[in-house]
Design a protein around this motif. Structure first.
Motif, short mmCIF file in Angstrom:
data_model
loop_
_atom_site.label_atom_id
_atom_site.label_comp_id
_atom_site.label_asym_id
_atom_site.label_seq_id
_atom_site.Cartn_x
_atom_site.Cartn_y
_atom_site.Cartn_z
N ASP A 11 0.86 -1.18 0.00
CA ASP A 11 0.00 0.00 0.00
C ASP A 11 0.90 1.23 0.00
N PRO A 12 0.68 2.19 -0.92
CA PRO A 12 1.50 3.40 -0.95
C PRO A 12 1.55 4.14 0.39
N ASP A 13 0.53 4.01 1.21
CA ASP A 13 0.57 4.63 2.54
C ASP A 13 1.67 4.02 3.40
N ALA A 14 2.01 2.76 3.16
CA ALA A 14 3.03 2.09 3.96
C ALA A 14 4.41 2.72 3.77
N PHE A 15 4.66 3.29 2.59
CA PHE A 15 5.94 3.95 2.37
C PHE A 15 5.78 5.46 2.21
N GLY A 16 4.60 5.95 2.56
CA GLY A 16 4.39 7.39 2.62
C GLY A 16 4.38 8.10 1.28
N GLU A 17 3.88 7.43 0.25
CA GLU A 17 3.84 8.07 -1.06
C GLU A 17 2.79 9.18 -1.07
N LYS A 18 3.19 10.34 -1.57
CA LYS A 18 2.30 11.49 -1.72
C LYS A 18 2.52 12.08 -3.10
N GLN A 19 1.43 12.55 -3.71
CA GLN A 19 1.52 13.20 -5.02
C GLN A 19 0.52 14.34 -5.08
N ALA A 20 0.88 15.35 -5.82
CA ALA A 20 -0.02 16.46 -6.10
C ALA A 20 0.29 16.98 -7.49
N VAL A 21 -0.69 17.59 -8.11
CA VAL A 21 -0.50 18.21 -9.41
C VAL A 21 -0.66 19.71 -9.24
N LEU A 22 0.28 20.45 -9.78
CA LEU A 22 0.23 21.91 -9.74
C LEU A 22 0.06 22.43 -11.16
N GLU A 23 -0.97 23.20 -11.37
CA GLU A 23 -1.23 23.79 -12.68
C GLU A 23 -0.49 25.13 -12.74
N MET A 24 0.80 25.08 -13.03
CA MET A 24 1.65 26.27 -13.13
C MET A 24 2.91 25.87 -13.86
N ASP A 25 3.72 26.85 -14.23
CA ASP A 25 4.95 26.50 -14.94
C ASP A 25 5.96 25.89 -13.97
N ALA A 126 10.02 5.48 19.61
CA ALA A 126 10.73 6.68 19.18
C ALA A 126 10.66 6.83 17.66
N TRP A 127 10.84 5.73 16.94
CA TRP A 127 10.78 5.80 15.48
C TRP A 127 9.35 6.08 15.01
N ALA A 128 8.38 5.50 15.68
CA ALA A 128 6.98 5.76 15.35
C ALA A 128 6.67 7.25 15.51
N GLU A 129 7.22 7.88 16.54
CA GLU A 129 7.02 9.32 16.73
C GLU A 129 7.68 10.13 15.61
N ILE A 130 8.85 9.70 15.17
CA ILE A 130 9.54 10.36 14.06
C ILE A 130 8.68 10.25 12.79
N ILE A 131 8.16 9.07 12.54
CA ILE A 131 7.29 8.87 11.37
C ILE A 131 6.04 9.75 11.47
N ASP A 132 5.44 9.79 12.65
CA ASP A 132 4.25 10.62 12.83
C ASP A 132 4.55 12.09 12.62
N THR A 133 5.66 12.57 13.16
CA THR A 133 6.01 13.99 13.04
C THR A 133 6.30 14.36 11.59
N THR A 134 7.13 13.57 10.92
CA THR A 134 7.42 13.88 9.51
C THR A 134 6.16 13.71 8.66
N GLY A 135 5.36 12.73 9.01
CA GLY A 135 4.10 12.53 8.28
C GLY A 135 3.16 13.71 8.41
N ASP A 136 3.08 14.27 9.62
CA ASP A 136 2.22 15.45 9.83
C ASP A 136 2.71 16.63 9.01
N LEU A 137 4.03 16.86 9.00
CA LEU A 137 4.59 17.98 8.22
C LEU A 137 4.34 17.78 6.72
N THR A 138 4.56 16.56 6.27
CA THR A 138 4.36 16.26 4.85
C THR A 138 2.89 16.38 4.48
N GLU A 139 2.02 15.89 5.33
CA GLU A 139 0.58 16.00 5.08
C GLU A 139 0.17 17.47 4.96
N GLU A 140 0.68 18.30 5.86
CA GLU A 140 0.38 19.72 5.79
C GLU A 140 0.87 20.33 4.49
#
Length: 154
Positions: A11-25, A126-140
């Motif tokens: 599942d892409p969520d397992a490795f934290g895959e994120k994608q977005a499309v930006l309509e700009m140059d 400790a690693w779960a907290e690191i994943i959660d923190t980076t995940g929150d920043l990336t999600e934002e």
């Protein structure tokens, strides 16, 4: 050589895959991604254009492709306290590539999740907290990318 896992079953969520499309140059998208990353708490200590390098060195004729190496020093420091091997995956990259003129894709995978999946990072609180923190920043960050996409389409 066969892989120990079937990538199609992960599942892409397992490795934290994120994608977005930006309509700009392309240049505008790079600047936008850089600004959003900095706004949510990532610095950009490394950035480069593989497409420019390859076009120059091997006449590759590649469309624009850019890597922004994002890093939150506090989180990186905590991650190194848990495993020195995580440095092999540093920094957390945000990729911006042109799908067509005026349309850029932003792509990211979580190095913290990948390290845990590969067994190069501990499976502890400790690693779960690191994943959660980076995940929150990336999600934002991706929420902000998506809001720009919605605004451009309206």
């Amino acid at each position: 050589m066969s892989l120990p896992i079937d990538p199609e079953t992960i599942d892409p969520d397992a490795f934290g895959e994120k994608q977005a499309v930006l309509e700009m140059d392309h240049e505008e998208a790079i600047e936008h991604v850089r600004e959003v990353c900095e706004d949510v708490g990532f610095g950009i200590p490394v950035e480069f254009s593989p497409s420019e390098l390859l076009n120059e060195k091997v006449d590759a004729d590649r469309d624009p492709y850019y890597v922004l190496g994002a890093c939150n020093p506090e989180i990186a420091d905590r991650a190194l306290d848990e495993t020195m091997r995580i440095g092999g995956l540093f920094p957390c990259n945000m990729i911006v590539y042109q799908e067509e003129p005026g349309r850029q894709r932003v792509y990211h995978v979580s190095i913290m999740r990948i390290a845990r999946l590969l067994g190069t990072a501990p499976d502890n609180e400790a690693w779960a907290e690191i994943i959660d923190t980076t995940g929150d920043l990336t999600e934002e960050a991706f929420d902000r990318f998506d809001s720009v996409e919605r605004e451009t389409r309206e």
